[in-house]
Design a protein around this motif. Sequence first.
Motif, PDB file in Angstrom:
ATOM      1  N   VAL A  74       1.290  -3.370 -13.025  1.00  0.00           N
ATOM      2  CA  VAL A  74       1.051  -4.799 -12.836  1.00  0.00           C
ATOM      3  C   VAL A  74       2.232  -5.430 -12.098  1.00  0.00           C
ATOM      4  O   VAL A  74       3.309  -4.839 -11.953  1.00  0.00           O
ATOM      5  CB  VAL A  74       0.829  -5.495 -14.197  1.00  0.00           C
ATOM      6  N   ASN A  75       2.033  -6.658 -11.653  1.00  0.00           N
ATOM      7  CA  ASN A  75       3.062  -7.387 -10.924  1.00  0.00           C
ATOM      8  C   ASN A  75       4.303  -7.573 -11.802  1.00  0.00           C
ATOM      9  O   ASN A  75       4.216  -8.039 -12.939  1.00  0.00           O
ATOM     10  CB  ASN A  75       2.517  -8.750 -10.503  1.00  0.00           C
ATOM     11  N   GLY A  76       5.457  -7.247 -11.268  1.00  0.00           N
ATOM     12  CA  GLY A  76       6.696  -7.343 -12.036  1.00  0.00           C
ATOM     13  C   GLY A  76       7.128  -6.021 -12.639  1.00  0.00           C
ATOM     14  O   GLY A  76       8.208  -5.943 -13.224  1.00  0.00           O
ATOM     15  N   LYS A 128      10.697  -4.583 -13.490  1.00  0.00           N
ATOM     16  CA  LYS A 128      11.536  -4.664 -12.306  1.00  0.00           C
ATOM     17  C   LYS A 128      12.879  -5.276 -12.664  1.00  0.00           C
ATOM     18  O   LYS A 128      12.967  -6.203 -13.474  1.00  0.00           O
ATOM     19  CB  LYS A 128      10.854  -5.523 -11.231  1.00  0.00           C
ATOM     20  N   TYR A 169      11.468 -13.073 -11.193  1.00  0.00           N
ATOM     21  CA  TYR A 169      10.046 -12.871 -10.926  1.00  0.00           C
ATOM     22  C   TYR A 169       9.866 -11.585 -10.118  1.00  0.00           C
ATOM     23  O   TYR A 169      10.833 -10.903  -9.775  1.00  0.00           O
ATOM     24  CB  TYR A 169       9.466 -14.066 -10.171  1.00  0.00           C
ATOM     25  N   ALA A 170       8.575 -11.276  -9.801  1.00  0.00           N
ATOM     26  CA  ALA A 170       8.292 -10.060  -9.041  1.00  0.00           C
ATOM     27  C   ALA A 170       8.947 -10.104  -7.667  1.00  0.00           C
ATOM     28  O   ALA A 170       9.348  -9.074  -7.117  1.00  0.00           O
ATOM     29  CB  ALA A 170       6.782  -9.866  -8.911  1.00  0.00           C
ATOM     30  N   ARG A 171       9.086 -11.303  -7.103  1.00  0.00           N
ATOM     31  CA  ARG A 171       9.699 -11.429  -5.779  1.00  0.00           C
ATOM     32  C   ARG A 171      11.210 -11.595  -5.843  1.00  0.00           C
ATOM     33  O   ARG A 171      11.868 -11.706  -4.820  1.00  0.00           O
ATOM     34  CB  ARG A 171       9.095 -12.637  -5.046  1.00  0.00           C
TER      35      ARG A 171
END
Length: 328
Positions: free
Chosen positions: A62-64, A91, A135-137
Motif C-alpha cells: 500500500v501507499n507509504g 517507508k 507521507y508517501a511522497r
Amino acid sequence: MEVLLNACGQQRVKRLLLLYLFVLKATADCPRPQGMGNMVLSDKTLLMNEFPEGITVTLECVNGYLADTGSGIITCIDGKWTELDLTCKKKDCGLPTPQPNMSFNTSDGTLFGVVITVVCDKGYQISGSSFKQCYARGWLGRAKCEIVTCDEPSEVTNGRSSWDSQDVPKYGEIIRYTCNEGYTLIGKDSIMCSETGEYDSSPPECKGLLTPLPLTTMPMTTDRITTKIVTPSTTPAQEASTLTAHGEKSTTTGTAPTVLPSVQDKDNLAIDTTKYIGDTPVGLTVTVLTVLLAVIIGIFLYKFLLKRKGSYDTREDLKPELLQFQNL
C-alpha cells in the motif's frame, strides 16, 4: 421409432456433456484475490473479471510502504491461489532537508506517518507550520525560522540613541544612549533586543544637575573685628563679648555666644565675610550676608518708628554697656 429414440438419446448425451464441462470449468477457476494488511491488488489485476486455472496475479504494498521481501505474485492452481510471499515495511522519510537556524525533534523516528516538531535556534521564531509529517511522497509541512525583532527604541528627553535605521532592531542588536551637554545619564547607557522580542532593560533618563552658587569671600586680614548686635530685648546679663582694639574676644559668664559679623559704623560698611566659632573661620555665602543686612536694617527702622510715635527711650538698659566704653 428407433430413429426417434436415437435422436432423443443423442440430445440427452449432449446436455449431460455440456453440464459436465460447465461444472468442470467452474471448479477449476479461482475466486478474486483480496488485499490483506498493507498489501493491495495491482492495477492490472483490478481490471480482470475471471481467474481461470493457471492464471497469475500481482499484489503490491500500500501507499507509504515498500516491498521488503518476496515478489507479490500468486497463481491459480486447482481453484486455489498459491501462498503469498510478499512482506511490506513502512517507508523511511529520513531527516528533513536542513534549513538555516532550524532543527527537528525526531525522537519518534522518521518512518511513514510519524510527526516531528520544528525547533528554531535561540533568537529565532517559527513562521508557518510548527511540525512536519512523513507521507508517501516525503515530508510535508512548510516551516521557516525568522529572527526575532523588537519595537523601535524609545526616544529619551534631552538625549539621543544610536539607532538610525529605518528597520526595527533584531535579536542581539544593541542601542546606545547619550545625553545632551549639561545633562547626566541615569540608568544603563545601552539596551539589547532579547530573544523574547523585548529589550533587556528600560531606556535610561537624562536629568540636569543643579550648579551650586559660587561662594564669595573677602580676603582674610590679620585683625579681627568682633561685634555684638544688641536688640531692645537684650539685657546686660546676656552680654557675652565686648569690642577690643584688634579684635581680641573677651570672655564673660554664661555660655559662649555666637559672634556675628556686623557693621563697624553707619558711614563705612566694612563687612568681614568670615565669622569665627572658637578659632575656626567659616565662610558665609552671599545669601547669609543679605539676611544679616536685612536684620540690621530692620532694627534701625524699628527704632526710627518708635521715635516717630513720640516714645521716650531713656536707654536705661544700655547704661552698663556705656559705662564699660567710658572706662576704656
